[in-house]
Design an enzyme around this catalytic site. Structure first.
Site, PDB file in Angstrom:
ATOM      1  N   GLU A 151     -16.968   1.645  -4.272  1.00  0.00           N
ATOM      2  CA  GLU A 151     -17.509   2.710  -3.438  1.00  0.00           C
ATOM      3  C   GLU A 151     -18.992   2.513  -3.147  1.00  0.00           C
ATOM      4  O   GLU A 151     -19.756   2.050  -4.003  1.00  0.00           O
ATOM      5  CB  GLU A 151     -17.313   4.061  -4.138  1.00  0.00           C
ATOM      6  CG  GLU A 151     -15.877   4.315  -4.542  1.00  0.00           C
ATOM      7  CD  GLU A 151     -15.429   5.735  -4.284  1.00  0.00           C
ATOM      8  OE1 GLU A 151     -16.007   6.404  -3.420  1.00  0.00           O
ATOM      9  OE2 GLU A 151     -14.502   6.166  -4.968  1.00  0.00           O
ATOM     10  N   ASP A 152     -19.361   2.869  -1.935  1.00  0.00           N
ATOM     11  CA  ASP A 152     -20.759   3.143  -1.597  1.00  0.00           C
ATOM     12  C   ASP A 152     -21.724   1.981  -1.825  1.00  0.00           C
ATOM     13  O   ASP A 152     -22.825   2.179  -2.351  1.00  0.00           O
ATOM     14  CB  ASP A 152     -21.263   4.353  -2.399  1.00  0.00           C
ATOM     15  CG  ASP A 152     -20.509   5.632  -2.114  1.00  0.00           C
ATOM     16  OD1 ASP A 152     -19.426   5.556  -1.511  1.00  0.00           O
ATOM     17  OD2 ASP A 152     -20.982   6.710  -2.494  1.00  0.00           O
TER      18      ASP A 152
ATOM     19  N   CYS B 177     -16.016   7.821   2.963  1.00  0.00           N
ATOM     20  CA  CYS B 177     -14.814   7.282   2.331  1.00  0.00           C
ATOM     21  C   CYS B 177     -13.496   7.762   2.926  1.00  0.00           C
ATOM     22  O   CYS B 177     -12.651   6.950   3.331  1.00  0.00           O
ATOM     23  CB  CYS B 177     -14.845   7.558   0.838  1.00  0.00           C
ATOM     24  SG  CYS B 177     -15.036   9.294   0.392  1.00  0.00           S
TER      25      CYS B 177
ATOM     26  N   ASP C   6     -15.986   0.527   0.391  1.00  0.00           N
ATOM     27  CA  ASP C   6     -15.415   1.446   1.381  1.00  0.00           C
ATOM     28  C   ASP C   6     -16.379   1.810   2.506  1.00  0.00           C
ATOM     29  O   ASP C   6     -15.969   2.312   3.533  1.00  0.00           O
ATOM     30  CB  ASP C   6     -14.855   2.708   0.706  1.00  0.00           C
ATOM     31  CG  ASP C   6     -15.909   3.520  -0.036  1.00  0.00           C
ATOM     32  OD1 ASP C   6     -17.075   3.072  -0.147  1.00  0.00           O
ATOM     33  OD2 ASP C   6     -15.567   4.613  -0.527  1.00  0.00           O
ATOM     34  N   HIS C   7     -17.663   1.544   2.329  1.00  0.00           N
ATOM     35  CA  HIS C   7     -18.703   1.723   3.360  1.00  0.00           C
ATOM     36  C   HIS C   7     -20.034   1.374   2.721  1.00  0.00           C
ATOM     37  O   HIS C   7     -20.075   0.849   1.604  1.00  0.00           O
ATOM     38  CB  HIS C   7     -18.725   3.148   3.931  1.00  0.00           C
ATOM     39  CG  HIS C   7     -18.724   4.211   2.893  1.00  0.00           C
ATOM     40  ND1 HIS C   7     -19.802   4.471   2.090  1.00  0.00           N
ATOM     41  CD2 HIS C   7     -17.758   5.084   2.503  1.00  0.00           C
ATOM     42  CE1 HIS C   7     -19.509   5.452   1.258  1.00  0.00           C
ATOM     43  NE2 HIS C   7     -18.263   5.828   1.471  1.00  0.00           N
TER      44      HIS C   7
END
Length: 613
Positions: free
Chosen positions: A30-31, A69, A242-243
């Site tokens: 994530e992130d 997300c 996810d980004h």
């Protein structure tokens, strides 16, 4: 005869080996942006991912379809743009189109054992766990009863989530297993030039790098389990995030800092023929999240549904590489701001559909983080660095064009430079074509979109294709490309989205003889959001009685209508003061986003500093 039999058997074995389905392992985190050693970041300490990249393929131009997300994951699971299926708003639980197959379902039908450990968050109204053989914190390829069955396994690592950066306790938990010499200290890693270079920002930026190191250690553990089970030579591995990084101007924004992701692909020798690039290479091929689903199916030799929007970038018999990637931003938590991006390998185009809104609207979650608080202090003190002045601007350009090669931070807007006119027009037209071809439901305000689905008991994806929906006219109305006469005419259009955009934009022409009376008429429209647009314009022009339309909206049965009314009152600022009591009553709303908006409005009106979850 024996030689002939041996040759036949050899051919049969070879055919079986080449046709056998590989195991597929996806490790997601994530992130994070591509702040890894293998991507050339000298401050990153990521030995496991660096090693994986040295044995695999590193993609320099991989992008999320959204900088947050749940929206991005809806595109991954479906292989369709979130803006096409109505899942572009954060935590909206969009209606799943009838007959739409999700890639784990197709993999299972094709003989795969599919596990997800453990995050779902697909932003679709369905039983997320039902599409997997196992979906929980224990999900693992080791759970399959038949060890000869090919598996598809995802491990979603949440260690690098923005909450671990902003919360001291959660941060300490994330890094507790790291040796001290693996940690970056505050001030050791340069902060981006658009952030205030102060101690709070230095602290959080070092935390960001340290939780990436903690996540990298988890990647190493998963790969070690694969090796322990003797499956490394049988398994294709993908790693991606996810980004972008979970800090302001990155996560939730369409700059590359928000959508540019790391992507690493490893294939053992047995399956090298499925990878169009040699091991250990870096490639500049454009890859989008909507390509992940068809790629998984292609690797498994399973037919890809024609309805999927992406293209497989791994496997045999691939189609030509994509020319552009597309991304969108819609409701982020409690705030709407329709934005769209198109990017080729070098240039990025961003279209801001609501340029009158600040680039950094107040959003409850990021505002609690130390970096956003440092930005607000610098804004108040007049000490914001020059590269960051756009972050605190109260409005935005209608269009932006960036040279991402020479300006990777996207600080220089090239829209007004004649030498880039052809590229600007090319990417603008690419955006228009994408919007029309994929029927961008983000141009329908959320309340209207959900109302259409409820009325017809169908998904917006199906509705947009079952009728000749005038998406081009919606886009023209949203982009203020209609004359005032056309706005007035279309303010009575049968499509509520067109009425909404025309009514909202008529406020820019209030001095026109016909506009005030037309806005008064729109206060009686059958659709609440159209009434709100008229009321907001009239209130800004001192027609105080229009405020009751918004107050009534705060008590509507539809939560998204209530949010729209709250946002209008919040954006009106001091003009909303007569309705303070109604805003205070709305603090008891069941929708946390409504509560956040009215709390912000009340803090500004009353000079308070009340906090809400």
């Amino acid at each position: 005869t024996c030689l002939l039999l041996f040759a036949c058997l050899s051919f049969s074995c070879q055919e079986k080996t080449e046709a056998s389905q590989p195991n597929i392992l996806w490790i997601t985190c994530e992130d994070i942006s591509p702040n890894l050693g293998c991507y050339g970041d000298p401050y990153a300490r990521t030995p496991n991912l660096d090693s994986l990249a040295s044995r695999g393929v590193l993609y320099n131009h991989a992008f999320a379809t959204a900088p947050v997300c749940a929206v991005a994951r809806s595109s991954i699971i479906s292989g369709l743009y979130a803006t096409s299926i109505g899942s572009q708003h954060m935590r909206c639980r969009a209606r799943r189109p009838a007959g739409m197959s999700l890639y784990p379902e197709l993999l299972r039908e094709g003989g795969y054992y599919c596990t997800n450990n453990a995050k779902t968050d697909y932003n679709l109204d369905m039983d997320h766990k039902s599409i997997w053989d196992q979906c929980d914190g224990e999900a693992h390829w080791r759970s399959r009863e038949n060890t000869d069955q090919p598996f598809f396994s995802i491990f979603n690592l949440t260690t690098s989530h923005e909450s671990r950066v902003n919360d001291q306790k959660r941060y300490r938990q994330a890094i507790e297993d790291l040796e001290e010499d693996m940690l970056r200290k505050p001030g050791e890693v340069p902060v981006p030039s658009y952030f205030p270079d102060v101690s709070d920002v230095q602290e959080l930026w070092s935390r960001y790098y340290n939780i990436i190191t903690a996540m990298d250690k988890q990647v190493g553990s998963i790969l070690a389990e694969l090796e322990e089970d003797g499956l490394t030579d049988e398994t294709i591995v993908l790693f991606y995030s996810d980004h972008g990084a979970g800090v302001p101007r990155h996560k939730r924004w369409l700059f590359d800092a928000g959508i540019h992701i790391p992507l690493i692909v490893y294939a053992p020798e047995k399956y090298q023929h499925l990878i169009p690039h040699s091991a250990g290479s870096e490639v500049n091929e454009l890859v989008s999240f909507i390509d992940l689903a068809p790629t998984a199916l292609k690797l498994a030799d399973i037919s890809i549904p024609e309805t999927m929007h992406g293209r497989a970038f791994l496997g045999k018999n691939l189609t030509p590489e994509r020319e552009y990637i597309y991304a969108g931003r819609d409701r982020m938590d409690e705030r709407y701001d329709v934005q769209r991006a198109v990017r080729d390998q070098r240039y990025k185009y961003i279209r801001y559909y609501q340029p009158d809104l600040p680039i950094c609207q107040y959003m409850n979650t990021p505002e609690k983080g130390a970096i956003m608080q440092a930005i607000r202090r610098a804004e108040a003190q007049g000490t914001m660095p020059g590269d960051g002045l756009h972050i605190i601007a109260q409005d935005k350009p209608q269009e932006a064009l960036y040279d991402c090669l020479n300006d990777p931070s996207e600080l220089i807007n090239l829209v007004d430079q004649p030498k880039y006119a052809d590229k600007l027009n090319e990417l603008r037209e690419a955006h228009h074509a994408w919007s029309d071809d994929y029927k961008d439901t983000g141009l329908l305000p959320e309340t209207l979109l959900r109302a259409m689905e409820d009325q017809h008991d169908q998904s917006i994806y199906e509705l947009m294709r079952a009728q000749d929906f005038p998406i081009s006219l919606v886009r023209q109305a949203a982009l203020k490309e209609l004359s005032i006469d056309e706005m007035i005419t279309n303010s009575s259009h049968e499509q509520s989205a067109i009425r909404f955009w025309c009514t909202q934009n008529m406020g820019d022409h209030y001095s026109s003889d016909r506009v005030p009376s037309q806005l008064q008429a729109m206060l009686r429209d059958s659709v609440p959001l159209v009434r709100f647009a008229a009321a907001e314009s009239l209130l800004r022009n001192q027609v105080k009685s229009a405020g009751q339309v918004l107050v009534k909206g705060l008590n509507h049965h539809d939560e998204w209508v209530r949010l729209a009314a709250a946002l209008s009152l919040d954006q009106l600022g001091e003009l909303a003061r007569p309705h303070t009591a109604s805003l205070q009553a709305a603090l008891r709303d069941d929708n946390k986003y409504v509560v956040r908006v009215v709390n912000h409005a009340l803090n500004l009106l009353l000079g308070t500093q009340n906090e809400v979850p």
